[in-house]
Design a protein around this motif. Structure first.
Motif, PDB file in Angstrom:
ATOM      1  N   THR A  46     190.044  41.019  19.480  1.00 17.39           N
ATOM      2  CA  THR A  46     189.857  39.771  18.749  1.00 17.39           C
ATOM      3  C   THR A  46     189.695  40.015  17.257  1.00 17.39           C
ATOM      4  OG1 THR A  46     188.830  38.784  20.703  1.00 17.39           O
ATOM      5  CG2 THR A  46     188.436  37.692  18.583  1.00 17.39           C
ATOM      6  N   LEU A  47     188.852  40.967  16.867  1.00 15.02           N
ATOM      7  CA  LEU A  47     188.660  41.251  15.441  1.00 15.02           C
ATOM      8  C   LEU A  47     189.940  41.784  14.798  1.00 15.02           C
ATOM      9  CD1 LEU A  47     185.108  42.881  15.053  1.00 15.02           C
ATOM     10  CD2 LEU A  47     185.872  40.636  14.307  1.00 15.02           C
ATOM     11  N   ALA A  48     190.594  42.708  15.477  1.00 16.24           N
ATOM     12  CA  ALA A  48     191.829  43.281  14.926  1.00 16.24           C
ATOM     13  C   ALA A  48     192.895  42.199  14.765  1.00 16.24           C
ATOM     14  CB  ALA A  48     192.340  44.402  15.826  1.00 16.24           C
ATOM     15  N   GLY A  49     193.073  41.379  15.782  1.00 15.97           N
ATOM     16  CA  GLY A  49     194.063  40.315  15.729  1.00 15.97           C
ATOM     17  C   GLY A  49     193.710  39.243  14.709  1.00 15.97           C
ATOM     18  N   THR A  50     192.424  38.948  14.568  1.00 12.83           N
ATOM     19  CA  THR A  50     191.995  37.945  13.595  1.00 12.83           C
ATOM     20  C   THR A  50     192.263  38.419  12.176  1.00 12.83           C
ATOM     21  OG1 THR A  50     190.313  37.118  15.121  1.00 12.83           O
ATOM     22  CG2 THR A  50     190.044  36.538  12.802  1.00 12.83           C
ATOM     23  N   LEU A  51     192.030  39.697  11.901  1.00 13.90           N
ATOM     24  CA  LEU A  51     192.326  40.225  10.568  1.00 13.90           C
ATOM     25  C   LEU A  51     193.821  40.125  10.264  1.00 13.90           C
ATOM     26  CD1 LEU A  51     189.917  43.271  10.428  1.00 13.90           C
ATOM     27  CD2 LEU A  51     189.863  41.262   8.939  1.00 13.90           C
ATOM     28  N   MET A  52     194.643  40.439  11.248  1.00 10.89           N
ATOM     29  CA  MET A  52     196.086  40.321  11.064  1.00 10.89           C
ATOM     30  C   MET A  52     196.473  38.856  10.857  1.00 10.89           C
ATOM     31  SD  MET A  52     198.842  42.106  10.974  1.00 10.89           S
ATOM     32  CE  MET A  52     200.514  42.332  11.492  1.00 10.89           C
TER      33      MET A  52
END
Length: 159
Positions: A46-52
């Protein structure tokens, strides 16, 4: 350039390398960013995808705004013209934001993932603003360099 004149090879070569930094950072952004945040930083999906997603959303908003600002600029800074000025601003912002996304944060050791997330958001915004400025500034040079449709296509091919 006057109608009917051909762009010299030297200028075409110069133009073609003007987009190299932008393309290199884009390649790294699209191929490595999620893997970096997920596998190296150990952020959850979730964090990785949200940053992207934040980066892509900022790019989607800023690209047309930068295009409008570039088109409506009366003159550039540093006596280099309005298009080259936007390209320079973009290069500077990209140079300021991009490396810090991939350089370990020295004060992030032992802090929770959400705090690291907050550290990365402004860096991503700065990079995306720079990326939009460099890309728009560079591509907007084409119609100012030639009136020839053939040469416009060639310049796009060379870059």
């Amino acid at each position: 350039m006057m109608a009917g004149e051909s762009i010299p090879i030297k200028r075409k070569l110069g133009y073609s390398v003007g987009h190299a930094f932008n393309d290199l950072t884009a390649s790294m952004w699209y191929t490595y960013l999620i893997a970096y945040f997920h596998e190296v930083k150990n952020f959850n999906d979730t964090l990785a995808g949200t940053l992207m997603m934040i980066g892509q959303s900022v790019d989607a908003v800023l690209t047309p705004l930068v295009g409008l600002a570039s088109d409506n600029s009366k003159s550039g800074c540093f006596n280099i013209g309005r298009r080259k000025s936007w390209h320079l601003i973009g290069t500077i912002c990209s140079c300021l934001g991009f490396p810090f996304i991939f350089i370990p944060c020295w004060f992030c050791v032992g802090v929770p993932d959400w705090a690291q997330f907050i550290y990365y958001v402004p860096l991503i915004v700065i990079f995306q603003f720079g990326w939009a400025c460099a890309q728009i500034g560079h591509l907007a040079l084409i119609p100012e360099m030639t009136f020839s449709a053939v040469e416009k296509v060639q310049l796009n091919g060379w870059r």
